[in-house]
Scaffold this motif. Structure first.
Motif, mmCIF file in Angstrom:
data_model
loop_
_atom_site.group_PDB
_atom_site.id
_atom_site.type_symbol
_atom_site.label_atom_id
_atom_site.label_comp_id
_atom_site.label_asym_id
_atom_site.label_seq_id
_atom_site.Cartn_x
_atom_site.Cartn_y
_atom_site.Cartn_z
ATOM 1 N N LEU A 87 -14.707 9.013 -13.306
ATOM 2 C CA LEU A 87 -14.139 7.659 -13.284
ATOM 3 C C LEU A 87 -12.652 7.679 -12.965
ATOM 4 O O LEU A 87 -12.159 6.842 -12.202
ATOM 5 C CB LEU A 87 -14.371 6.950 -14.612
ATOM 6 N N VAL A 88 -11.947 8.629 -13.549
ATOM 7 C CA VAL A 88 -10.509 8.731 -13.293
ATOM 8 C C VAL A 88 -10.274 9.022 -11.809
ATOM 9 O O VAL A 88 -9.418 8.401 -11.174
ATOM 10 C CB VAL A 88 -9.869 9.822 -14.184
ATOM 11 N N GLY A 89 -11.042 9.962 -11.265
ATOM 12 C CA GLY A 89 -10.891 10.281 -9.849
ATOM 13 C C GLY A 89 -11.245 9.122 -8.941
ATOM 14 O O GLY A 89 -10.552 8.849 -7.955
ATOM 15 N N THR A 90 -12.314 8.419 -9.266
ATOM 16 C CA THR A 90 -12.720 7.268 -8.456
ATOM 17 C C THR A 90 -11.673 6.169 -8.507
ATOM 18 O O THR A 90 -11.293 5.618 -7.471
ATOM 19 C CB THR A 90 -14.073 6.717 -8.947
ATOM 20 N N ALA A 91 -11.206 5.849 -9.702
ATOM 21 C CA ALA A 91 -10.194 4.790 -9.834
ATOM 22 C C ALA A 91 -8.919 5.168 -9.100
ATOM 23 O O ALA A 91 -8.333 4.338 -8.393
ATOM 24 C CB ALA A 91 -9.910 4.520 -11.310
ATOM 25 N N ALA A 92 -8.503 6.417 -9.236
ATOM 26 C CA ALA A 92 -7.276 6.853 -8.569
ATOM 27 C C ALA A 92 -7.419 6.799 -7.051
ATOM 28 O O ALA A 92 -6.515 6.344 -6.346
ATOM 29 C CB ALA A 92 -6.916 8.258 -9.020
ATOM 30 N N SER A 93 -8.556 7.257 -6.548
ATOM 31 C CA SER A 93 -8.721 7.263 -5.091
ATOM 32 C C SER A 93 -8.835 5.846 -4.528
ATOM 33 O O SER A 93 -8.310 5.557 -3.463
ATOM 34 C CB SER A 93 -9.938 8.089 -4.689
ATOM 35 N N GLN A 94 -9.514 4.965 -5.254
ATOM 36 C CA GLN A 94 -9.631 3.587 -4.778
ATOM 37 C C GLN A 94 -8.294 2.860 -4.861
ATOM 38 O O GLN A 94 -7.955 2.074 -3.984
ATOM 39 C CB GLN A 94 -10.689 2.830 -5.589
ATOM 40 N N LEU A 95 -7.542 3.132 -5.904
ATOM 41 C CA LEU A 95 -6.254 2.473 -6.074
ATOM 42 C C LEU A 95 -5.234 2.996 -5.066
ATOM 43 O O LEU A 95 -4.378 2.252 -4.601
ATOM 44 C CB LEU A 95 -5.733 2.690 -7.500
ATOM 45 N N ALA A 96 -5.345 4.250 -4.678
ATOM 46 C CA ALA A 96 -4.358 4.874 -3.797
ATOM 47 C C ALA A 96 -4.676 4.711 -2.319
ATOM 48 O O ALA A 96 -4.009 5.303 -1.483
ATOM 49 C CB ALA A 96 -4.251 6.352 -4.133
ATOM 50 N N LYS A 97 -5.658 3.918 -1.982
ATOM 51 C CA LYS A 97 -6.014 3.770 -0.570
ATOM 52 C C LYS A 97 -4.880 3.167 0.243
ATOM 53 O O LYS A 97 -4.713 3.478 1.403
ATOM 54 C CB LYS A 97 -7.276 2.933 -0.426
ATOM 55 N N SER A 98 -4.116 2.299 -0.348
ATOM 56 C CA SER A 98 -3.007 1.701 0.396
ATOM 57 C C SER A 98 -1.736 1.714 -0.457
ATOM 58 O O SER A 98 -1.201 0.666 -0.802
ATOM 59 C CB SER A 98 -3.347 0.275 0.804
ATOM 60 N N PRO A 99 -1.244 2.914 -0.815
ATOM 61 C CA PRO A 99 -0.071 2.968 -1.710
ATOM 62 C C PRO A 99 1.186 2.397 -1.076
ATOM 63 O O PRO A 99 2.020 1.818 -1.755
ATOM 64 C CB PRO A 99 0.086 4.450 -2.004
ATOM 65 N N SER A 100 1.328 2.542 0.237
ATOM 66 C CA SER A 100 2.539 2.011 0.856
ATOM 67 C C SER A 100 2.554 0.483 0.793
ATOM 68 O O SER A 100 3.607 -0.110 0.577
ATOM 69 C CB SER A 100 2.645 2.488 2.301
ATOM 70 N N GLU A 101 1.393 -0.139 0.971
ATOM 71 C CA GLU A 101 1.334 -1.595 0.872
ATOM 72 C C GLU A 101 1.674 -2.056 -0.539
ATOM 73 O O GLU A 101 2.407 -3.018 -0.723
ATOM 74 C CB GLU A 101 -0.055 -2.098 1.250
ATOM 75 N N ILE A 102 1.122 -1.355 -1.518
ATOM 76 C CA ILE A 102 1.373 -1.736 -2.914
ATOM 77 C C ILE A 102 2.842 -1.552 -3.258
ATOM 78 O O ILE A 102 3.484 -2.434 -3.813
ATOM 79 C CB ILE A 102 0.471 -0.932 -3.868
ATOM 80 N N SER A 103 3.405 -0.383 -2.912
ATOM 81 C CA SER A 103 4.800 -0.125 -3.272
ATOM 82 C C SER A 103 5.748 -1.052 -2.503
ATOM 83 O O SER A 103 6.709 -1.547 -3.075
ATOM 84 C CB SER A 103 5.159 1.335 -3.022
ATOM 85 N N ASN A 104 5.481 -1.301 -1.222
ATOM 86 C CA ASN A 104 6.344 -2.201 -0.459
ATOM 87 C C ASN A 104 6.312 -3.612 -1.014
ATOM 88 O O ASN A 104 7.351 -4.245 -1.174
ATOM 89 C CB ASN A 104 5.939 -2.208 1.024
ATOM 90 N N SER A 105 5.126 -4.111 -1.310
ATOM 91 C CA SER A 105 5.054 -5.472 -1.830
ATOM 92 C C SER A 105 5.631 -5.554 -3.237
ATOM 93 O O SER A 105 6.214 -6.560 -3.612
ATOM 94 C CB SER A 105 3.618 -5.976 -1.804
ATOM 95 N N PHE A 106 5.508 -4.478 -4.015
ATOM 96 C CA PHE A 106 6.089 -4.468 -5.355
ATOM 97 C C PHE A 106 7.616 -4.499 -5.258
ATOM 98 O O PHE A 106 8.273 -5.232 -5.987
ATOM 99 C CB PHE A 106 5.637 -3.235 -6.131
ATOM 100 N N LEU A 107 8.170 -3.705 -4.342
ATOM 101 C CA LEU A 107 9.618 -3.700 -4.188
ATOM 102 C C LEU A 107 10.128 -5.059 -3.725
ATOM 103 O O LEU A 107 11.161 -5.534 -4.190
ATOM 104 C CB LEU A 107 10.034 -2.601 -3.203
ATOM 105 N N VAL A 108 9.423 -5.680 -2.815
ATOM 106 C CA VAL A 108 9.813 -7.021 -2.362
ATOM 107 C C VAL A 108 9.745 -7.999 -3.530
ATOM 108 O O VAL A 108 10.634 -8.817 -3.726
ATOM 109 C CB VAL A 108 8.922 -7.480 -1.198
ATOM 110 N N TYR A 109 8.701 -7.890 -4.355
ATOM 111 C CA TYR A 109 8.537 -8.782 -5.508
ATOM 112 C C TYR A 109 9.667 -8.580 -6.514
ATOM 113 O O TYR A 109 10.195 -9.537 -7.055
ATOM 114 C CB TYR A 109 7.183 -8.520 -6.156
ATOM 115 N N VAL A 110 10.051 -7.318 -6.758
ATOM 116 C CA VAL A 110 11.092 -7.020 -7.752
ATOM 117 C C VAL A 110 12.459 -7.488 -7.265
ATOM 118 O O VAL A 110 13.222 -8.062 -8.024
ATOM 119 C CB VAL A 110 11.123 -5.508 -8.057
ATOM 120 N N TYR A 111 12.744 -7.262 -6.008
ATOM 121 C CA TYR A 111 14.090 -7.562 -5.498
ATOM 122 C C TYR A 111 14.270 -8.994 -5.011
ATOM 123 O O TYR A 111 15.355 -9.398 -4.694
ATOM 124 C CB TYR A 111 14.462 -6.580 -4.390
ATOM 125 N N VAL A 112 13.230 -9.762 -4.931
ATOM 126 C CA VAL A 112 13.385 -11.133 -4.437
ATOM 127 C C VAL A 112 13.525 -12.098 -5.570
ATOM 128 O O VAL A 112 13.426 -12.068 -6.633
ATOM 129 C CB VAL A 112 12.180 -11.535 -3.570
#
Length: 96
Positions: free
Chosen positions: A71-96
């Motif tokens: 389960l840990v491996g599945t959740a991690a792999s599914q969550l990490a499919k688009s890490p750049s999108e998540i981190s970019n949108s998070f940074l935009v959300y934090v700084y805006v």
């Protein structure tokens, strides 16, 4: 919350649900592949029969033995499919 993060969490949740449904089948499949003793019963059990046998002889928890790391491996792999999108949108959300 950003759309990318929501999609990542939804993917992780979907992966976990899929693992919960299919893990007993994987367990039985592995047992069928490794059961090669010619001295034991001649007739091979089907998937449903073997699942019932495992539950009656060993309990429900044996069908799900080893599920937590999977389960840990599945959740991690599914969550990490688009890490750049998540981190970019998070940074935009934090700084805006």
């Amino acid at each position: 919350m950003s759309d990318a993060l929501i999609n990542g969490l939804a993917g992780a949740g979907g992966g976990i649900i899929a693992q919960l449904i299919t893990y007993p089948l994987q367990t039985v499949n592995t047992r069928q592949q490794t059961n090669r003793d010619p001295k034991k019963e001649k007739r091979k059990l089907g998937t449903v029969e073997q699942m019932c046998q495992v539950v009656s002889q060993e309990g429900w928890d044996r069908l799900y033995g080893g599920l937590a790391p999977s389960l840990v491996g599945t959740a991690a792999s599914q969550l990490a499919k688009s890490p750049s999108e998540i981190s970019n949108s998070f940074l935009v959300y934090v700084y805006v």
